[in-house]
Design a protein around this motif. Structure first.
Motif, PDB file in Angstrom:
ATOM      1  N   ARG A 191      40.614  35.601  11.982  1.00  0.00           N
ATOM      2  CA  ARG A 191      41.931  35.887  11.413  1.00  0.00           C
ATOM      3  C   ARG A 191      42.825  34.651  11.453  1.00  0.00           C
ATOM      4  N   SER A 192      42.716  33.906  12.534  1.00  0.00           N
ATOM      5  CA  SER A 192      43.518  32.685  12.681  1.00  0.00           C
ATOM      6  C   SER A 192      42.697  31.429  12.436  1.00  0.00           C
ATOM      7  N   GLY A 193      41.376  31.591  12.501  1.00  0.00           N
ATOM      8  CA  GLY A 193      40.494  30.435  12.375  1.00  0.00           C
ATOM      9  C   GLY A 193      40.461  29.581  13.632  1.00  0.00           C
ATOM     10  N   ARG A 194      41.059  30.068  14.717  1.00  0.00           N
ATOM     11  CA  ARG A 194      41.151  29.269  15.938  1.00  0.00           C
ATOM     12  C   ARG A 194      39.975  29.555  16.866  1.00  0.00           C
ATOM     13  N   THR A 195      39.615  28.531  17.650  1.00  0.00           N
ATOM     14  CA  THR A 195      38.374  28.561  18.416  1.00  0.00           C
ATOM     15  C   THR A 195      38.596  28.085  19.849  1.00  0.00           C
ATOM     16  N   LEU A 196      37.905  28.756  20.778  1.00  0.00           N
ATOM     17  CA  LEU A 196      37.835  28.338  22.175  1.00  0.00           C
ATOM     18  C   LEU A 196      36.431  27.831  22.464  1.00  0.00           C
ATOM     19  N   PHE A 197      36.337  26.690  23.171  1.00  0.00           N
ATOM     20  CA  PHE A 197      35.053  26.254  23.736  1.00  0.00           C
ATOM     21  C   PHE A 197      35.154  26.400  25.243  1.00  0.00           C
ATOM     22  N   TYR A 198      34.226  27.177  25.815  1.00  0.00           N
ATOM     23  CA  TYR A 198      34.258  27.509  27.242  1.00  0.00           C
ATOM     24  C   TYR A 198      32.965  27.066  27.900  1.00  0.00           C
ATOM     25  N   ALA A 199      33.076  26.237  28.949  1.00  0.00           N
ATOM     26  CA  ALA A 199      31.893  25.744  29.653  1.00  0.00           C
ATOM     27  C   ALA A 199      32.277  25.457  31.103  1.00  0.00           C
ATOM     28  N   PRO A 200      32.240  26.474  31.984  1.00  0.00           N
ATOM     29  CA  PRO A 200      32.666  26.268  33.369  1.00  0.00           C
ATOM     30  C   PRO A 200      31.683  25.459  34.208  1.00  0.00           C
ATOM     31  N   GLY A 201      30.442  25.354  33.767  1.00  0.00           N
ATOM     32  CA  GLY A 201      29.446  24.528  34.444  1.00  0.00           C
ATOM     33  C   GLY A 201      28.854  23.549  33.454  1.00  0.00           C
ATOM     34  N   LEU A 202      29.170  22.261  33.616  1.00  0.00           N
ATOM     35  CA  LEU A 202      28.792  21.278  32.597  1.00  0.00           C
ATOM     36  C   LEU A 202      28.454  19.956  33.277  1.00  0.00           C
ATOM     37  N   GLY A 203      27.190  19.553  33.181  1.00  0.00           N
ATOM     38  CA  GLY A 203      26.758  18.345  33.863  1.00  0.00           C
ATOM     39  C   GLY A 203      26.739  17.103  33.010  1.00  0.00           C
ATOM     40  N   GLU A 204      26.732  17.297  31.698  1.00  0.00           N
ATOM     41  CA  GLU A 204      26.630  16.141  30.795  1.00  0.00           C
ATOM     42  C   GLU A 204      27.168  16.546  29.433  1.00  0.00           C
ATOM     43  N   ILE A 205      27.847  15.628  28.780  1.00  0.00           N
ATOM     44  CA  ILE A 205      28.372  15.905  27.442  1.00  0.00           C
ATOM     45  C   ILE A 205      27.492  15.184  26.430  1.00  0.00           C
ATOM     46  N   ASP A 206      26.600  15.950  25.810  1.00  0.00           N
ATOM     47  CA  ASP A 206      25.718  15.386  24.794  1.00  0.00           C
ATOM     48  C   ASP A 206      26.387  15.520  23.428  1.00  0.00           C
TER      49      ASP A 206
END
Length: 306
Positions: A191-206
């Motif tokens: 409806r808004s086109g808005r997005t959440l990215f959720y990652a509470p456990g993250l060891g590396e950003i590929d």
């Protein structure tokens, strides 16, 4: 959509029951300007006041429900606003709260990857135990970025991507990771086109994670440790943050640097904060550095509307 932070701490909460580090001792003594936190979990509703999705079921779930009236709307003699549960991994601080939901009158709708389902049926057999109570209506998540929907949560859509982190210590994949041990979740309100990215456990950003972060309107990611050697320096562990699957915030290639690359309009939040992390101290230079960078530290009870 409305996002409610039910718990913002890492495993053990803050203060941790057996810890007397500067943060935990200071909070108990009232000499540290900080707030207590329960173990990390969030609740996402398509609209405020409606049913929603519980992301991770921490051991503190009963306390979190008590503190969050939206989770208990009281529409019937037995009621809950939790339409379904989605697990980001099989860690004990994200899954054992499922035991506290056992009084349901029907099988618990639960979404997770195959590796997580395996871990919670073998090494930590929560699913098998729950069969003696409400049971589990398990739905498979494919961590390949494909779109899926969850009944009762329309019009929200979901996509999961595999992350580089660590499986639970009781998992056969602990030192031999497979895709789906840990996921990042992309939640979109069309409806808004808005997005959440959720990652509470993250060891590396590929590259795939970086792309998801850049495309999101709000990014809520791993805030466990400030430095890679935090636990070692305090004499609490021989392992680094990287060893246990977390990307430290500070230093070259750290989370703060990555978040600084995002568009200026992106809301940036850290969650799953370990009790040793100096950012819990509102007067610390580390918290001041986050403030200058426009990065928020999640607190229990915070809400975010997208």
């Amino acid at each position: 959509m409305r996002i409610t932070i039910l718990g913002s701490a890492a495993g053990g909460g803050f203060p941790q029951w057996n810890c007397n580090c500067r943060n935990c001792a200071g909070l108990r003594a009232g000499t540290l300007r900080a707030k207590a936190r329960t173990q990390s979990s969030i609740f996402i509703q398509p609209d405020a006041g409606g049913d929603g999705l519980l992301l991770n079921a921490s051991p503190d779930i009963l306390q979190q429900i008590k503190a969050t009236p939206a989770l208990q709307p009281g529409r019937a003699i037995r009621d809950t606003a939790i339409a379904a549960v989605l697990l980001m991994d099989g860690q004990i601080d994200h899954a054992t709260g499922l035991f506290m939901l056992r009084e349901r009158g029907s099988p618990l709708p639960l979404w997770c990857t195959d590796p997580v389902a395996e871990d919670l049926s073998t090494g930590n057999p929560i699913f098998r135990v729950l069969q003696h109570y409400c049971g589990v209506d398990r739905h498979r998540i494919e961590p390949d970025g494909s779109v899926f929907e969850i009944p009762g949560l329309a019009p929200l859509t979901f996509r999961a991507i595999a992350l580089s982190s660590k499986a639970a210590p009781y998992s056969p994949h602990r030192d031999a990771p497979v895709p789906g041990d840990n996921i990042g979740l992309i939640v979109t309100d069309p409806r808004s086109g808005r997005t959440l990215f959720y990652a509470p456990g993250l060891g590396e950003i590929d590259p795939r994670v970086a792309e998801a972060m850049h495309a999101a309107d709000a990014v809520m990611v791993d805030g466990t440790f400030w430095t890679n050697d935090e636990m070692q320096r305090l004499g609490l562990s021989r392992k680094t943050a990287h060893d246990i699957g977390h990307l430290a915030q500070s230093g070259p290639g750290g989370m703060v640097e990555w978040l600084g690359k995002l568009p200026a309009s992106t809301r940036r939040l850290l969650i799953h904060i370990n009790n040793t992390n100096p950012i819990l101290d509102a007067d610390s230079p580390e918290r001041a550095a986050l403030d200058r960078a426009g990065i928020a530290v999640c607190e229990d009870g915070m809400t975010l509307d997208l």
